[in-house]
Design a protein around this motif. Sequence first.
Motif: not given
Length: 89
Positions: A7-13, A39-42, A71-72
């Motif tokens: 899993m990878i979580e980012t700010i912005g698509i 809309p910010a966390l994907v 993010v993570a």
Amino acid sequence: MGRAVGMIETIGIATNIEATDLMLKTADVVVYRQNKTDPALVTTYIVGDVSAVKIAIEAGKQVAERTGALVAYSVIPAVDIKTDECLIK
């Protein structure tokens, strides 16, 4: 090797799409699911062999760190069927 989930979580698509593209090009993994919390966390979930998932997540992580959007991230080797069921929902 067994099946793993990464899993990878980012700010912005946009960053998430770039990271996912590189993960798919880097290793033999498949996108399992993508979750847009807002809309910010994907978050993108990938599956494959443990070694492939680790390599792919590392590549995606580098993209997200470069843009300051990470993010993570996590890799779960040998995913239990009950964990798998949680991800499907």
